[in-house]
Design a protein around this motif. Sequence first.
Motif, mmCIF file in Angstrom:
data_model
loop_
_atom_site.group_PDB
_atom_site.id
_atom_site.type_symbol
_atom_site.label_atom_id
_atom_site.label_comp_id
_atom_site.label_asym_id
_atom_site.label_seq_id
_atom_site.Cartn_x
_atom_site.Cartn_y
_atom_site.Cartn_z
ATOM 1 N N ALA A 169 -13.827 -4.044 103.315
ATOM 2 C CA ALA A 169 -13.812 -4.730 104.611
ATOM 3 C C ALA A 169 -12.771 -5.841 104.603
ATOM 4 N N VAL A 170 -12.718 -6.575 103.491
ATOM 5 C CA VAL A 170 -11.725 -7.645 103.366
ATOM 6 C C VAL A 170 -10.323 -7.060 103.326
ATOM 7 N N ARG A 171 -10.134 -5.940 102.610
ATOM 8 C CA ARG A 171 -8.822 -5.310 102.533
ATOM 9 C C ARG A 171 -8.346 -4.887 103.934
ATOM 10 N N GLU A 172 -9.236 -4.257 104.680
ATOM 11 C CA GLU A 172 -8.879 -3.777 106.015
ATOM 12 C C GLU A 172 -8.416 -4.931 106.898
ATOM 13 N N ALA A 173 -9.130 -6.057 106.823
ATOM 14 C CA ALA A 173 -8.779 -7.208 107.647
ATOM 15 C C ALA A 173 -7.454 -7.830 107.210
ATOM 16 N N LEU A 174 -7.266 -7.981 105.903
ATOM 17 C CA LEU A 174 -6.034 -8.598 105.411
ATOM 18 C C LEU A 174 -4.813 -7.737 105.719
ATOM 19 N N GLU A 175 -4.970 -6.430 105.633
ATOM 20 C CA GLU A 175 -3.855 -5.540 105.976
ATOM 21 C C GLU A 175 -3.524 -5.646 107.460
ATOM 22 N N VAL A 230 -8.984 -9.170 97.562
ATOM 23 C CA VAL A 230 -9.915 -8.041 97.621
ATOM 24 C C VAL A 230 -10.716 -7.942 96.330
ATOM 25 N N ASN A 231 -10.048 -8.081 95.199
ATOM 26 C CA ASN A 231 -10.742 -7.961 93.924
ATOM 27 C C ASN A 231 -11.711 -9.112 93.684
ATOM 28 N N LEU A 232 -11.344 -10.288 94.135
ATOM 29 C CA LEU A 232 -12.266 -11.418 94.034
ATOM 30 C C LEU A 232 -13.460 -11.210 94.960
ATOM 31 N N ALA A 233 -13.192 -10.719 96.184
ATOM 32 C CA ALA A 233 -14.281 -10.468 97.135
ATOM 33 C C ALA A 233 -15.226 -9.393 96.619
ATOM 34 N N ALA A 234 -14.677 -8.395 95.913
ATOM 35 C CA ALA A 234 -15.500 -7.286 95.425
ATOM 36 C C ALA A 234 -16.455 -7.719 94.334
ATOM 37 N N THR A 235 -16.152 -8.795 93.638
ATOM 38 C CA THR A 235 -17.002 -9.228 92.527
ATOM 39 C C THR A 235 -17.886 -10.420 92.872
ATOM 40 N N THR A 236 -17.842 -10.861 94.141
ATOM 41 C CA THR A 236 -18.652 -12.003 94.547
ATOM 42 C C THR A 236 -20.106 -11.582 94.752
ATOM 43 N N PRO A 237 -21.068 -12.484 94.547
ATOM 44 C CA PRO A 237 -22.478 -12.156 94.831
ATOM 45 C C PRO A 237 -22.841 -12.229 96.304
ATOM 46 N N ALA A 238 -21.875 -12.479 97.171
ATOM 47 C CA ALA A 238 -22.158 -12.586 98.608
ATOM 48 C C ALA A 238 -22.716 -11.273 99.150
ATOM 49 N N HIS A 239 -23.489 -11.349 100.243
ATOM 50 C CA HIS A 239 -24.133 -10.173 100.832
ATOM 51 C C HIS A 239 -23.485 -9.712 102.126
ATOM 52 N N GLY A 268 -18.872 -13.811 103.839
ATOM 53 C CA GLY A 268 -19.170 -14.603 102.658
ATOM 54 C C GLY A 268 -18.311 -14.209 101.467
ATOM 55 N N ALA A 269 -18.077 -12.901 101.315
ATOM 56 C CA ALA A 269 -17.233 -12.424 100.214
ATOM 57 C C ALA A 269 -15.801 -12.900 100.395
ATOM 58 N N CYS A 270 -15.303 -12.810 101.624
ATOM 59 C CA CYS A 270 -13.948 -13.261 101.906
ATOM 60 C C CYS A 270 -13.826 -14.767 101.685
ATOM 61 N N ALA A 271 -14.834 -15.525 102.135
ATOM 62 C CA ALA A 271 -14.808 -16.978 101.959
ATOM 63 C C ALA A 271 -14.794 -17.355 100.482
ATOM 64 N N ALA A 272 -15.591 -16.650 99.672
ATOM 65 C CA ALA A 272 -15.623 -16.936 98.233
ATOM 66 C C ALA A 272 -14.267 -16.660 97.601
ATOM 67 N N ALA A 273 -13.625 -15.578 98.019
ATOM 68 C CA ALA A 273 -12.304 -15.239 97.486
ATOM 69 C C ALA A 273 -11.268 -16.281 97.905
ATOM 70 N N LEU A 274 -11.304 -16.684 99.169
ATOM 71 C CA LEU A 274 -10.365 -17.698 99.653
ATOM 72 C C LEU A 274 -10.549 -19.015 98.915
ATOM 73 N N ASP A 275 -11.796 -19.359 98.624
ATOM 74 C CA ASP A 275 -12.090 -20.602 97.923
ATOM 75 C C ASP A 275 -11.547 -20.582 96.497
ATOM 76 N N GLY A 299 -8.250 -3.529 90.834
ATOM 77 C CA GLY A 299 -9.019 -2.943 91.921
ATOM 78 C C GLY A 299 -9.953 -1.830 91.499
ATOM 79 N N ASN A 300 -10.369 -1.833 90.245
ATOM 80 C CA ASN A 300 -11.297 -0.795 89.787
ATOM 81 C C ASN A 300 -12.646 -0.897 90.494
ATOM 82 N N HIS A 301 -12.997 -2.110 90.910
ATOM 83 C CA HIS A 301 -14.246 -2.296 91.639
ATOM 84 C C HIS A 301 -13.976 -2.132 93.126
ATOM 85 N N ARG A 302 -14.351 -1.011 93.687
ATOM 86 C CA ARG A 302 -14.217 -0.807 95.125
ATOM 87 C C ARG A 302 -15.602 -0.865 95.753
ATOM 88 N N THR A 303 -15.812 -1.848 96.589
ATOM 89 C CA THR A 303 -17.106 -2.053 97.217
ATOM 90 C C THR A 303 -16.924 -2.107 98.730
#
Length: 343
Positions: free
Chosen positions: A71-77, A90-99, A103-110, A62-66
């Motif tokens: 937003a994804v962390r708040e929802a998942l909690e 959360v870490n996957l969502a933080a590194t996605t190119p989604a805007h 989209g970030a959450c979907a990329a992480a789920l995928d 979780g070094n990358h906090r974006t």
Amino acid sequence: MRLKCYTADSMAEAMASIRAELGDDAIIVSTQRASDGNGVRITAAMEGDNRSEDDIHVALTGNHRTPLGEAVREALEFHGAPPRLTELLVNLAATTPAHDATGACAAALDEVFHFSPMPQAGGSRPVLLVGPPGTGKTIAVAKLAARARIAGQSVGVITTDTVRAGAQEQLAAFTRILEIDLKRAKGPDALAAQVDAVSRDHGVIFIDSPGLNPFSLGDMDYLRDLLDATSLDVTLVLNAGMDPMEAMEIADAFAEVGASRILATRLDMARRLGGILAAAEAGALAFGDVSINPQVADGLCPINPVSLARLILPLEEERTVEAPEPARTSAGDNDDTPYSEAL
């Protein structure tokens, strides 16, 4: 960080191998069903001495906090997802190119989950719906049969629930309306015979089963006997609002016997989806369809990473990477939003 993949016949065997080799501090990176459908494949990690030079460590710690990741962390909690699964997503969502957060959450789920819609046409194996009592297996069979029938498919329905009072009558009431001849099978041999007979005339077959206790050796042995008798596509039916820890143990038990997909029911009555997220990960189960209302004709909907992300995140939340100070919106604000709109 040291990464290693483990393949075993069951989740318990794989975890035992991981603990024996990497110890109790090992980090589970991902779990999935083996490519041939038999057994499980787990990727585990062990922290080493050069963590600062390891990109995987950055993703996992979780070094990358974006803004998107938070937003994804708040929802998942809010949804009660298990902490380890939350950190991974959360870490996957933080590194996605989604805007945006969805989209970030979907990329992480995928990345973490598989998605396999329920069969609607011929050419697939007969689908057996299993699960604990009261999860909605019988009505799910009726919904699946109705959808395939409306689509013009030739549908066969079999019930193995010969014990519960009124079970056959409930399903028969639906099949009569659909003009489907309900077949009954008491035991593995009878089921194999019915599957063989019904498959000659129908392209799609759905099979109801009695409620099974995942912690009963007798119930699980009965399910194994059914699966040994004929080739079936096994789908676990679970209520969407289940306690995550209970859901994980139930999913693991049914996955060990042969379930490969999850169908979530009563989505319209659940506001926290951590249970089905936990179940899908624990059992390495693909997401199939979800039941979004009590209606038989249109009560099922396939799910994919984007629609699942929309269910997890508030629909009105549009947090983007350009927003340096995004307003924090409670994940509970979507309580009054119909799930059908999110899907």
